[in-house]
Structure formats: C-alpha cells, structure tokens
Design an enzyme around this catalytic site. Structure first.
Site, PDB file in Angstrom:
ATOM      1  N   HIS A 186       0.880  -1.169   0.000  1.00 13.02           N
ATOM      2  CA  HIS A 186       0.000   0.000   0.000  1.00 13.02           C
ATOM      3  C   HIS A 186       0.923   1.227   0.000  1.00 13.02           C
ATOM      4  O   HIS A 186       2.012   1.169   0.574  1.00 13.02           O
ATOM      5  CB  HIS A 186      -0.831  -0.067   1.287  1.00 13.02           C
ATOM      6  CG  HIS A 186      -1.902   0.982   1.410  1.00 13.02           C
ATOM      7  ND1 HIS A 186      -1.629   2.286   1.761  1.00 13.02           N
ATOM      8  CD2 HIS A 186      -3.242   0.909   1.265  1.00 13.02           C
ATOM      9  CE1 HIS A 186      -2.764   2.964   1.822  1.00 13.02           C
ATOM     10  NE2 HIS A 186      -3.755   2.155   1.521  1.00 13.02           N
ATOM     11  N   ASP A 206       3.246  -3.831   7.926  1.00 14.73           N
ATOM     12  CA  ASP A 206       1.982  -3.134   7.756  1.00 14.73           C
ATOM     13  C   ASP A 206       0.877  -4.161   8.013  1.00 14.73           C
ATOM     14  O   ASP A 206       0.609  -5.015   7.173  1.00 14.73           O
ATOM     15  CB  ASP A 206       1.906  -2.566   6.342  1.00 14.73           C
ATOM     16  CG  ASP A 206       0.547  -1.959   6.025  1.00 14.73           C
ATOM     17  OD1 ASP A 206      -0.381  -2.077   6.853  1.00 14.73           O
ATOM     18  OD2 ASP A 206       0.408  -1.375   4.926  1.00 14.73           O
ATOM     19  N   GLN A 241      -4.411  -4.818   7.352  1.00 13.56           N
ATOM     20  CA  GLN A 241      -5.439  -5.783   6.934  1.00 13.56           C
ATOM     21  C   GLN A 241      -5.344  -7.095   7.709  1.00 13.56           C
ATOM     22  O   GLN A 241      -6.152  -8.000   7.465  1.00 13.56           O
ATOM     23  CB  GLN A 241      -5.315  -6.083   5.430  1.00 13.56           C
ATOM     24  CG  GLN A 241      -5.527  -4.883   4.517  1.00 13.56           C
ATOM     25  CD  GLN A 241      -6.963  -4.385   4.511  1.00 13.56           C
ATOM     26  OE1 GLN A 241      -7.885  -5.051   4.990  1.00 13.56           O
ATOM     27  NE2 GLN A 241      -7.163  -3.189   3.992  1.00 13.56           N
ATOM     28  N   LYS A 245     -10.418   0.057  10.732  1.00 21.13           N
ATOM     29  CA  LYS A 245     -10.629  -1.163   9.950  1.00 21.13           C
ATOM     30  C   LYS A 245     -10.990  -2.345  10.841  1.00 21.13           C
ATOM     31  O   LYS A 245     -11.154  -3.465  10.354  1.00 21.13           O
ATOM     32  CB  LYS A 245      -9.366  -1.496   9.153  1.00 21.13           C
ATOM     33  CG  LYS A 245      -9.029  -0.481   8.063  1.00 21.13           C
ATOM     34  CD  LYS A 245      -7.872  -0.968   7.239  1.00 21.13           C
ATOM     35  CE  LYS A 245      -7.179   0.124   6.459  1.00 21.13           C
ATOM     36  NZ  LYS A 245      -7.927   0.559   5.272  1.00 21.13           N
ATOM     37  N   CYS A 265      -4.801   2.338  -3.568  1.00 18.66           N
ATOM     38  CA  CYS A 265      -3.542   2.851  -3.024  1.00 18.66           C
ATOM     39  C   CYS A 265      -2.391   1.878  -3.226  1.00 18.66           C
ATOM     40  O   CYS A 265      -1.503   1.762  -2.377  1.00 18.66           O
ATOM     41  CB  CYS A 265      -3.672   3.199  -1.539  1.00 18.66           C
ATOM     42  SG  CYS A 265      -4.895   4.448  -1.202  1.00 18.66           S
TER      43      CYS A 265
END
Ligand SMILES: Cc1ncc(COP(=O)(O)O)c(C=O)c1O
Lengths: 406, 119
Positions: free
Chosen positions: A121, A198, A201, A224, A364
């Site tokens: 991302h 990261d 998710q 999220k 993104c």
C-alpha cells in the site's frame, strides 16, 4: 461459529437502505462498520468523562487518563504485547511514517538499503521512498510471483549486509495474500535488519501475536477493526522503541524543556506528541472487546467461509479475472477481480444501484496494479457482519453488470 | 440499472466516429490518471468549422460513451460555437450522469477544450 444474525443486530448502519435496497457492505477493507458498543463507548466518553489526558489534577482528567490507558492495555493484550509497547497514532499511515522517519534517523545512512515489496500500500512505500531520498539510501523492491505471492527467492537475494530495514505488508489489501512474516523476519534478522510490518489488513482479521510474527515494528488502524477513525497503533519492541528518536515533537512527549533543548519522556509517550485521540482510543478499546468476545479464530473462520464462496463464484464465471492466490486459505478476506473489457468504476457504479458497496480503483497500490498490467481493479472485502447470502447477491448482480456492459 | 441511460449504453456498444484521421488539424489526448481513462480527440477543421472528427481511447463506459456522443455533437459545428460549450450540454445529452462519475463524463470535453485552446 459467529452468530451473524446477532452480530448484524449490533450494527445500526446495516438497517439502512441504499437506492431502495438493503445495504450490502463489501468494503470493510477500506473501513469497517461500527457496532453500537463502539459508538456508545465514544459517546459515553464525551458525555461523562471528557478531559485531556496526563495533565489535569482533577477527577475528570484522572478518569479520562485511566480510560485512555485502559484502552492501551486492551490493545496490547489483543496482539500479545506489553502496554508500553503500544504507541497510539492517528492511523497506520502515521505509524508507518513514524517508523520510517525514526528508523531512518537511528540507522539508515548513505549507501544503506531498505527492502520493500511490490505489493505495498502506498502508506508502506512512500515513507521509505522519502527516507531513501533524504539519506541517500537505496530502495530495493521485491517482486510478486504470478500466483500473487511474495517472491521469497528474490527477497533472500535482495537482503544483504547493506540492508537496514525490511518493510512488508502482512496481508495485501489487493491480492489478499498472507505474507509469511516469520520467514521474512528470519531472513532480515540474519543481517541485523529491522522488520516493519503493515498489519492494517491482518490485525482486524487474523489472530495476531507480535511475538510469534517476529517483527520489530507493526502498524494498524482502528477504523478497519470496528473502531473509530483517527486512531491507530504502532507496536514496537520495547528495546527498539527506547532507542528510536521521536517523530512528532511538542507537548506530552517531553520530560524537561529548556529554551534551546529538551529531553524525552519514556516510551510510549515519547512518540505521542500533543493531545492524543482519546475518545477514539476508548472506542478502539471497545472494538477490541467486541472482537475478543467473538474470538479472532472465529472471525478468521467467518472471513474464510465468505472468501471461499466468493472465489468459487468468481472463478466459475469466465468473464471474470481474479487476482491473487486462488486458495482461500492463502488469503485474508479480500478478493480483487476484473470483468473482461469493463472498467471497475462501471462495475462499482452499477452494483451501487443495487445497494452493493464495493471498491474500485487502484486501492492505493499503483505499483502493484502496474505489475498486474491493469489501471484498476474491483475489490470486495468482508467482515463479521457479512453473510453468504450477501455473497450470492453480489455474484448475481455481477452477472447483470456483464449483461448490461459486456 | 439506471445510471447508465440508454444513450450511454448505446454509445458504449456502438461508438461513433471511432478511429484516427490522417493529418488532423487538432490532435489531443486527455487522461484521468487515477482511473486510467484516456480519450484522444482528432479534428479536421475547414473554414473554422469541424469538418470531420474521430476519437479513440479506453476506460469506463461513461467516458467512452461521452466521447462518442461528443463527436456526434461537434461535427459540422463552428469552432467559435464549441468554445462556448458548457458541461451541461454534454451531461444533458447523456441523459444525466451520476454525481460520483462526472469526472469520467467530462473527460472528452476537457480534451476538446484543450484542443481548441491550442487551435
Ligand atoms: C495494507 C494497508 N496499509 C495501510 C493502509 C492505510 O491505513 P490508514 O488509511 O488507516 O492510515 C491501508 C488502508 O487503506 C491498508 O489497507
């Protein structure tokens, strides 16, 4: 098993109609919906406890501080960390900017290398580009296999004595690929590089234990994972956080200040300059409680069921191309695809007419789309409130899009 | 599925004036980099009037249908008149366009304006 009916009753927005149809929300990868438990926790904070934290000597300020620190402890427990390892930020993006800036100051110099992946991302790419530019370091990208997995052979070759940081996404927000963070960390640690993950998710969708992953820094966003916008987390190993210089500076992050210099507060406060998003942190604490009560193993199982049904339905339609691994187990609850010859924006607009919200665009991740040879893609992503019937509704609506434009 | 008025579907399926001109007097490309829509517009001008026109491109149904419709609208028109062409002219001719997709619909008009300003 998640009792989806009971879960759905907790999410007021799911009662909404869109274009005359019940909302089918398939964009939780962008942001999740919020249960009333979270909405009420935020409202209750403002109604009953609102004050600034760590500064007032009065009752309300003490309550606000306790609630803020209680949220930190909940988040820490949720990912198997210690509370002082949890830095509250405004989101994943800020957390990754913090990581890139502070690691850059601590250990990246001219000629050093930062390894990233082609499936990042932009939030886990551009901060490293900027760091490389600032320090005269080199950015080394690692590719993706035709199956949509990180090319581990290429990664092993990319990592060298000059590597100071390896930055990788845990679950790709486009391909859905779950990257093997423990293996990445092992390769990186052999040369003494720091591993930044990261987890935007993954933490919302998988059971995550930071110790098992073996990363050094890890970022995610509250919005999220059923929590409010404006709150995120950077987790870091305590020894590393203590060595890292601060990113944002100002109030709260200091110990002593003179006109010409200052000393820093302890971790994690050294990284929390200014008034933090207090109500949002409290809301995130409530979100973590909600997810914990469902059980993250169950959350994962539920995502998996919906992802498998979606993949099966998409793969049997010959006008659809699916991106990323075809095995549901290799994925988070995210599926990107395209309809032959039809722009994703047309697909999203037509589905919206039936109350179905999906994402269309480059999500993104422009370099990844360039690699796939497409300007954009459609994406559906799931969460605890989605049902198999919604997947079926989506699939049959897709057939109507194909009839209209194909 | 209503945001795609018949006009849009019709022009998407049967684009008018699609292709290239030999030695055009105006030749412009305009793109929406965020979504990858591209429209190329070519005009042949005689005595201040658009004698012939072609478009080419790729992208969503709305941008490509709008480009096709626009070529129909401008053929035979004096440049002076086209310079005053408003967004609404095209949007109305398309049967109205959903708010989230105005950018797509107006891409060919931006190409035309760019071309006219250099003509
Ligand atoms: C993989 C990934 N990383 C980073 C981000 C950025 O998160 P935020 O916008 O909350 O900072 C997102 C969400 O869009 C994401 O999916």
């Amino acid at each position: 098993m998640i009792d989806v009916k009971a879960v759905r009753a907790d999410f007021p927005i799911l009662e909404r109609k869109v274009n005359g149809r019940p909302l089918v929300y398939l964009d939780s990868g962008a942001t999740s919906q919020k249960p009333r438990q979270v909405i009420e926790a935020v409202a209750r904070f403002y109604r009953e406890h609102n004050a600034n934290v760590h500064r007032g000597l009065y009752q309300l300020a003490a309550e606000a501080t306790d609630l803020y620190e209680e949220a930190r402890a909940k988040v820490a427990r949720f990912i198997g960390a210690a509370p002082e390892e949890i830095v509250f930020t405004h989101g994943t993006t800020e957390a990754l900017n913090l990581a890139a800036y502070s690691l850059g100051e601590l250990l990246v110099g001219e000629g050093d290398e930062v390894v990233v992946t082609a499936m990042e991302h932009h939030a886990n790419l551009i901060p490293w580009q900027q760091l490389a530019r600032r320090k005269g370091a080199r950015l080394v990208p690692v590719g993706v296999t035709p199956e949509g997995e990180l090319d581990l052979g290429e990664l092993a070759e990319a990592i060298s004595d000059r590597t100071k940081v390896v930055a990788a996404v845990h679950v790709s927000n486009v391909l859905g690929t779950i990257n093997p963070v423990p293996e990445i960390a092992e390769l990186a640690h052999k040369v003494g590089a720091v591993v930044v993950v990261d987890a935007a998710q993954s933490v919302p969708h998988l059971p995550v234990s930071v110790r098992e992953l073996g990363a050094d820094l890890l970022a995610f966003s509250g919005h999220k994972m059923l929590g409010p916008t404006g709150i995120g987390v950077l987790w870091g190993r305590k020894e590393l956080l203590e060595k890292l210089p601060p990113f944002l500076t100002g109030g709260e992050m200091i110990r002593e200040v003179w006109l010409d210099r200052a000393t820093w507060n302890d971790v994690p406060y050294k990284f929390e300059a200014g008034t933090p998003p207090v109500a949002q942190a409290v809301g995130l604490g409530a979100a973590v409680d909600y997810l914990s009560s469902l059980g993250m193993e169950e959350v994962r199982r539920h995502d998996l069921e919906l992802t498998a049904r979606t993949l099966e339905g998409l793969l049997e339609r010959d006008y659809v191309t699916v991106y990323g691994p075809t095995e549901p187990e290799a994925r988070g609850g995210v599926v990107a695809f395209n309809l032959r010859g039809i722009h994703p924006h047309d697909v999203a607009t037509l589905l919206d007419q039936e109350g179905i919200a999906i994402r269309a665009g480059h999500h993104c991740a422009q370099p990844l789309h360039r690699l796939l040879g497409i300007p954009a893609s459609c994406r559906v992503s799931f969460y605890v409130y989605n049902t198999p019937e919604e997947v079926d509704t989506f699939l049959s609506a897709l057939d109507r899009v194909w009839e209209a434009l194909g | 599925m209503s945001p795609y008025e018949e006009v849009i579907l019709e022009h998407w399926r049967n684009p008018r004036n699609k292709g290239r001109l030999d030695a055009p007097d105006v030749d412009v490309v305009e793109a929406n980099p965020l979504c990858g829509d591209v429209v190329r517009l070519q005009l042949r001008v005689r005595d201040g009037v658009v004698e012939d026109v072609r478009f080419d491109g790729r992208g969503c149904a709305i941008s490509q249908a709008a480009a096709s419709l626009l070529t129909d609208m401008i053929k035979g028109k004096p440049l002076a008149e086209l310079k005053g062409m408003k967004d609404e002219h095209l949007l109305d001719a398309l049967g109205g366009v959903i708010r989230t997709r105005l950018n797509c619909a107006l891409l060919p008009l931006r190409a035309l304006r760019k071309g006219l300003s250099s003509a």
